[in-house]
Design a protein around this motif. Structure first.
Motif, PDB file in Angstrom:
ATOM      1  N   TYR A   4       0.809  -1.154   0.125  1.00  0.00           N
ATOM      2  CA  TYR A   4       0.111  -0.092  -0.139  1.00  0.00           C
ATOM      3  C   TYR A   4       0.709   1.203   0.137  1.00  0.00           C
ATOM      4  CZ  TYR A   4      -4.143  -2.651   1.208  1.00  0.00           C
ATOM      5  OH  TYR A   4      -5.283  -3.671   1.221  1.00  0.00           O
ATOM      6  N   TYR A 117      -2.418   2.152   7.730  1.00  0.00           N
ATOM      7  CA  TYR A 117      -3.934   2.317   7.255  1.00  0.00           C
ATOM      8  C   TYR A 117      -4.464   3.501   7.732  1.00  0.00           C
ATOM      9  CZ  TYR A 117      -3.833  -2.954   6.877  1.00  0.00           C
ATOM     10  OH  TYR A 117      -3.607  -4.200   6.594  1.00  0.00           O
ATOM     11  N   GLU A 143      -7.214   1.766  -7.581  1.00  0.00           N
ATOM     12  CA  GLU A 143      -6.404   0.880  -6.669  1.00  0.00           C
ATOM     13  C   GLU A 143      -6.284   1.549  -5.279  1.00  0.00           C
ATOM     14  OE1 GLU A 143      -3.506   3.367  -9.336  1.00  0.00           O
ATOM     15  OE2 GLU A 143      -5.465   2.493  -9.507  1.00  0.00           O
ATOM     16  N   ASP A 146      -9.754   0.346  -3.650  1.00  0.00           N
ATOM     17  CA  ASP A 146      -9.875  -1.222  -3.552  1.00  0.00           C
ATOM     18  C   ASP A 146      -8.978  -1.130  -2.115  1.00  0.00           C
ATOM     19  OD1 ASP A 146     -11.059  -2.016  -5.844  1.00  0.00           O
ATOM     20  OD2 ASP A 146      -9.176  -2.398  -6.905  1.00  0.00           O
ATOM     21  N   ALA A 147      -8.070  -0.503  -2.041  1.00  0.00           N
ATOM     22  CA  ALA A 147      -7.057  -0.545  -0.590  1.00  0.00           C
ATOM     23  C   ALA A 147      -7.864  -0.030   0.526  1.00  0.00           C
ATOM     24  CB  ALA A 147      -5.631   0.238  -0.973  1.00  0.00           C
ATOM     25  N   HIS A 149     -11.139   0.280   0.907  1.00  0.00           N
ATOM     26  CA  HIS A 149     -12.295  -0.844   1.045  1.00  0.00           C
ATOM     27  C   HIS A 149     -11.865  -2.184   1.866  1.00  0.00           C
ATOM     28  CE1 HIS A 149     -15.467  -4.050  -0.372  1.00  0.00           C
ATOM     29  NE2 HIS A 149     -16.087  -3.030   0.130  1.00  0.00           N
ATOM     30  N   ALA A 150     -10.544  -2.746   1.455  1.00  0.00           N
ATOM     31  CA  ALA A 150     -10.088  -3.864   2.047  1.00  0.00           C
ATOM     32  C   ALA A 150      -9.591  -3.426   3.524  1.00  0.00           C
ATOM     33  CB  ALA A 150      -8.827  -4.331   1.279  1.00  0.00           C
ATOM     34  N   ILE A 151      -9.041  -2.334   3.642  1.00  0.00           N
ATOM     35  CA  ILE A 151      -8.676  -1.893   5.188  1.00  0.00           C
ATOM     36  C   ILE A 151      -9.948  -1.758   5.766  1.00  0.00           C
ATOM     37  CG2 ILE A 151      -7.958   0.143   6.434  1.00  0.00           C
ATOM     38  CD1 ILE A 151      -5.892   0.597   4.058  1.00  0.00           C
ATOM     39  N   LEU A 153     -12.811  -3.200   5.601  1.00  0.00           N
ATOM     40  CA  LEU A 153     -13.150  -4.361   6.007  1.00  0.00           C
ATOM     41  C   LEU A 153     -12.443  -5.315   6.969  1.00  0.00           C
ATOM     42  CD1 LEU A 153     -14.524  -5.959   2.525  1.00  0.00           C
ATOM     43  CD2 LEU A 153     -15.991  -4.592   4.337  1.00  0.00           C
ATOM     44  N   GLU A 154     -11.067  -4.987   6.827  1.00  0.00           N
ATOM     45  CA  GLU A 154     -10.198  -5.907   7.964  1.00  0.00           C
ATOM     46  C   GLU A 154     -10.357  -5.093   9.249  1.00  0.00           C
ATOM     47  OE1 GLU A 154      -5.526  -6.321   8.616  1.00  0.00           O
ATOM     48  OE2 GLU A 154      -5.996  -5.741   6.608  1.00  0.00           O
ATOM     49  N   THR A 177     -16.894   0.512  -5.381  1.00  0.00           N
ATOM     50  CA  THR A 177     -16.086   0.027  -4.586  1.00  0.00           C
ATOM     51  C   THR A 177     -15.807   1.011  -3.617  1.00  0.00           C
ATOM     52  OG1 THR A 177     -14.892  -1.290  -5.949  1.00  0.00           O
ATOM     53  CG2 THR A 177     -13.688  -0.880  -3.812  1.00  0.00           C
ATOM     54  N   ALA A 181     -16.781   1.202   0.542  1.00  0.00           N
ATOM     55  CA  ALA A 181     -15.677   1.679   1.649  1.00  0.00           C
ATOM     56  C   ALA A 181     -16.303   2.790   2.499  1.00  0.00           C
ATOM     57  CB  ALA A 181     -14.117   2.103   0.977  1.00  0.00           C
TER      58      ALA A 181
END
Length: 193
Positions: A4, A117, A143, A146-147, A149-151, A153-154, A177, A181
């Motif tokens: 990231y 993050y 991108e 995407d990052a 959103h992934a963060i 969720l995590e 996306t 997020a």
């Protein structure tokens, strides 16, 4: 995640562009962050930036005699100070090393990736907050979307428990996306002032 690190610079550039468009007359405008108007959100960014920078450098956190609400950091030079802080954060977290190992933040140890993050979240989500509050356009690279959103969720469950994120907002079917997020952090993508 160290991968990231490459997203920090473009996220910082978009964030800095939003900052440059803010006028003093907009300081009292509401933001999607219910507890903050524009001035308070700028103060929040100025207050926590040095803590995040220290975390990225694996250095001792700054000493502060006051809390965020009492800090009053939005002076005549707020834009210059915040642009310089943004550049330093981009420099530090733009390197994979800042994301590796452990670091200190807020008086406790945590994975350095969590500090990364937080920086990416500050640039993207608070950049969006400020854009929405001031009527500016906010662009997010796919991108980066995407990052974050992934963060979201995590770390969502932990962030909600710590009152960093609000309760998840259900977004429309077919949402982008980035809209997903936003919803995951407790923001309504359709928010208006």
């Amino acid at each position: 995640m160290p991968e990231y690190a490459a997203l920090i610079t473009p996220a910082a550039a978009e964030f800095a562009g939003i900052l440059r468009g803010i006028g003093e007359s907009e300081f009292t405008a509401r933001t999607p962050c219910a507890d903050y108007d524009v001035r308070a959100l700028l103060n929040h960014l100025l207050y926590w930036g040095p803590w995040l920078e220290a975390a990225g450098r694996k250095a001792s956190p700054p000493e502060s005699a006051t809390g965020e609400a009492e800090a009053g950091l939005v002076g005549d030079d707020w834009l210059d100070a915040l642009e310089k802080q943004t550049a330093r954060l981009a420099e530090v977290f733009g390197t994979p090393q800042a994301w590796e190992g452990q670091t200190a933040f807020g008086g406790s140890q945590m994975p350095a990736s969590m500090a990364g993050y937080m920086v990416l979240d500050e640039f993207v989500f608070h950049g969006w907050d400020l854009a929405k509050a001031t009527g500016a356009e906010f662009a997010v690279l796919p991108e980066v979307a995407d990052a974050v959103h992934a963060i979201a969720l995590e770390i969502g469950e932990q962030a909600r428990a710590m009152k960093v994120y609000g309760e998840e907002v259900v977004v429309a079917e077919g949402a982008t996306t980035f809209e997903r997020a936003l919803g995951a952090t407790g923001r309504n993508p359709g928010w208006t002032s």
